[in-house]
Design a protein around this motif. Sequence first.
Motif, short mmCIF file in Angstrom:
data_model
loop_
_atom_site.label_atom_id
_atom_site.label_comp_id
_atom_site.label_asym_id
_atom_site.label_seq_id
_atom_site.Cartn_x
_atom_site.Cartn_y
_atom_site.Cartn_z
N LYS A 130 -119.32 6.21 30.23
CA LYS A 130 -118.83 4.83 30.12
C LYS A 130 -117.92 4.45 31.27
N THR A 131 -117.09 5.39 31.70
CA THR A 131 -116.13 5.10 32.77
C THR A 131 -116.66 5.40 34.16
N GLY A 132 -117.96 5.74 34.26
CA GLY A 132 -118.58 5.91 35.56
C GLY A 132 -118.31 7.22 36.26
N VAL A 133 -117.80 8.21 35.54
CA VAL A 133 -117.50 9.49 36.17
C VAL A 133 -118.78 10.24 36.52
N ALA A 134 -119.79 10.17 35.64
CA ALA A 134 -121.05 10.87 35.88
C ALA A 134 -122.12 10.23 35.01
N SER A 135 -123.38 10.51 35.36
CA SER A 135 -124.52 9.99 34.60
C SER A 135 -124.72 10.79 33.33
N VAL A 136 -125.53 10.24 32.41
CA VAL A 136 -125.88 10.97 31.19
C VAL A 136 -126.50 12.32 31.54
N GLY A 137 -127.43 12.31 32.49
CA GLY A 137 -128.10 13.55 32.87
C GLY A 137 -127.17 14.58 33.46
N ASP A 138 -126.23 14.13 34.29
CA ASP A 138 -125.31 15.09 34.91
C ASP A 138 -124.27 15.60 33.92
N VAL A 139 -123.86 14.76 32.98
CA VAL A 139 -122.94 15.26 31.94
C VAL A 139 -123.65 16.32 31.10
N ASP A 140 -124.90 16.05 30.73
CA ASP A 140 -125.66 17.07 29.99
C ASP A 140 -125.82 18.35 30.81
N LYS A 141 -126.12 18.18 32.09
CA LYS A 141 -126.29 19.35 32.96
C LYS A 141 -124.99 20.14 33.08
N ALA A 142 -123.88 19.44 33.18
CA ALA A 142 -122.58 20.12 33.25
C ALA A 142 -122.37 21.00 32.03
N MET A 143 -122.88 20.57 30.89
CA MET A 143 -122.71 21.36 29.66
C MET A 143 -123.62 22.58 29.65
N TRP A 144 -124.95 22.37 29.83
CA TRP A 144 -125.85 23.51 29.66
C TRP A 144 -125.75 24.50 30.81
N ALA A 145 -125.34 24.05 32.00
CA ALA A 145 -125.24 24.96 33.14
C ALA A 145 -123.83 25.54 33.28
N HIS A 155 -115.48 4.20 20.18
CA HIS A 155 -116.41 4.14 19.07
C HIS A 155 -117.75 3.64 19.61
N LEU A 156 -118.83 4.17 19.04
CA LEU A 156 -120.15 3.71 19.45
C LEU A 156 -120.37 2.26 19.05
N ASN A 157 -121.03 1.51 19.90
CA ASN A 157 -121.43 0.14 19.59
C ASN A 157 -122.79 -0.08 20.23
N PRO A 158 -123.47 -1.17 19.93
CA PRO A 158 -124.84 -1.36 20.46
C PRO A 158 -124.92 -1.30 21.98
N ALA A 159 -123.96 -1.87 22.68
CA ALA A 159 -124.00 -1.87 24.15
C ALA A 159 -123.88 -0.45 24.70
N LEU A 184 -126.50 4.78 26.75
CA LEU A 184 -126.85 6.18 26.53
C LEU A 184 -128.36 6.36 26.44
N VAL A 185 -129.03 5.45 25.74
CA VAL A 185 -130.49 5.54 25.62
C VAL A 185 -131.15 5.43 26.98
N SER A 186 -130.69 4.49 27.78
CA SER A 186 -131.23 4.33 29.12
C SER A 186 -131.03 5.61 29.94
N GLY A 187 -129.85 6.20 29.81
CA GLY A 187 -129.55 7.40 30.57
C GLY A 187 -130.37 8.59 30.13
N VAL A 188 -130.57 8.76 28.82
CA VAL A 188 -131.31 9.92 28.35
C VAL A 188 -132.80 9.76 28.62
#
Length: 311
Positions: free
Chosen positions: A204-219, A265-269, A274-278
Amino acid sequence: MLEFKKTAVLGAGVIGASWTALLLASGREVAVHDISPHAEKAVRDYVERAWPTLEEIGLINGGNPDHVHFCKSAAEAVEGASFVQENVPERLAIKHALYSEIERHLAAGAVVATSASGLTLSEMQRGWRDPSRFVLGHPFNPPHLIPLVEVMGNDRTADGVVEAAERFYAAVGKVTIRVNREVPGHVANRLQAAVWREAIHLVKTGVASVGDVDKAMWAGPGLRWAAMGPTMLFHLGAGEGGLATFCERYTDSFNRWWDDLGVLHLNPALAETLVSGVMAEANGQSPADLSTKRDGLIASIQKAIAPLRAK
């Protein structure tokens, strides 16, 4: 003689089907009930797909995938069962109605465990005349692959019932933890909720993309966490001084990070972001293909660490 030989699975969605596969693999008989007219085919197909993986990770212990039968009612399914795993939708009215239906048909001494993740034990107990043999037995999905089960009783639970549930889960290859106090989400879901909240904040704050945040976790930390929990890992992170030295060395850093963690908190926007990123991360792979890949990776990890866990 095999303890808890006859079992029942109530609710045969993905979680119930996965439990069915695991219980069959352990050499038990399983009676299944679900209101869907398609449940039998779905469960049999699921068991067929799961069986090679269960064999690969060493969880086939005299099991036979044909030792399952399907019942038209929950009452019929629980008759003669010594252990019942309940997985119906997480709405109190549905669960209470189910408990009212099955209570008088349960065998003496039978244990009933619920897979509920979002409801509390005390809320669900209100659906029983006598909840003394009803416990929380919350798995992580899919139960036939992820070992964890969170077990909980309370002051309305009979002596020895929680221990019996833990014994049953250990016998079918699970790893249990004891939940000592009732909180929404139990333990593991609260841990993953905390991590996901910060993952979303970073996107949300532009630190990293959805894919890179996921990658940071699994790697990164995900690999370490598959071996040991965070507190033990930090105990090892400061050499001979252990956790005391680690806390002394990194208190200021962690307090700074904690002060800066996101609150949201999650909201539609945000969900749309997140959906676009995943979808970009999936890169055209279907959920079914990704699930197969996930299960293969988990099975490989399980196979690799099982001998080490046994030492």
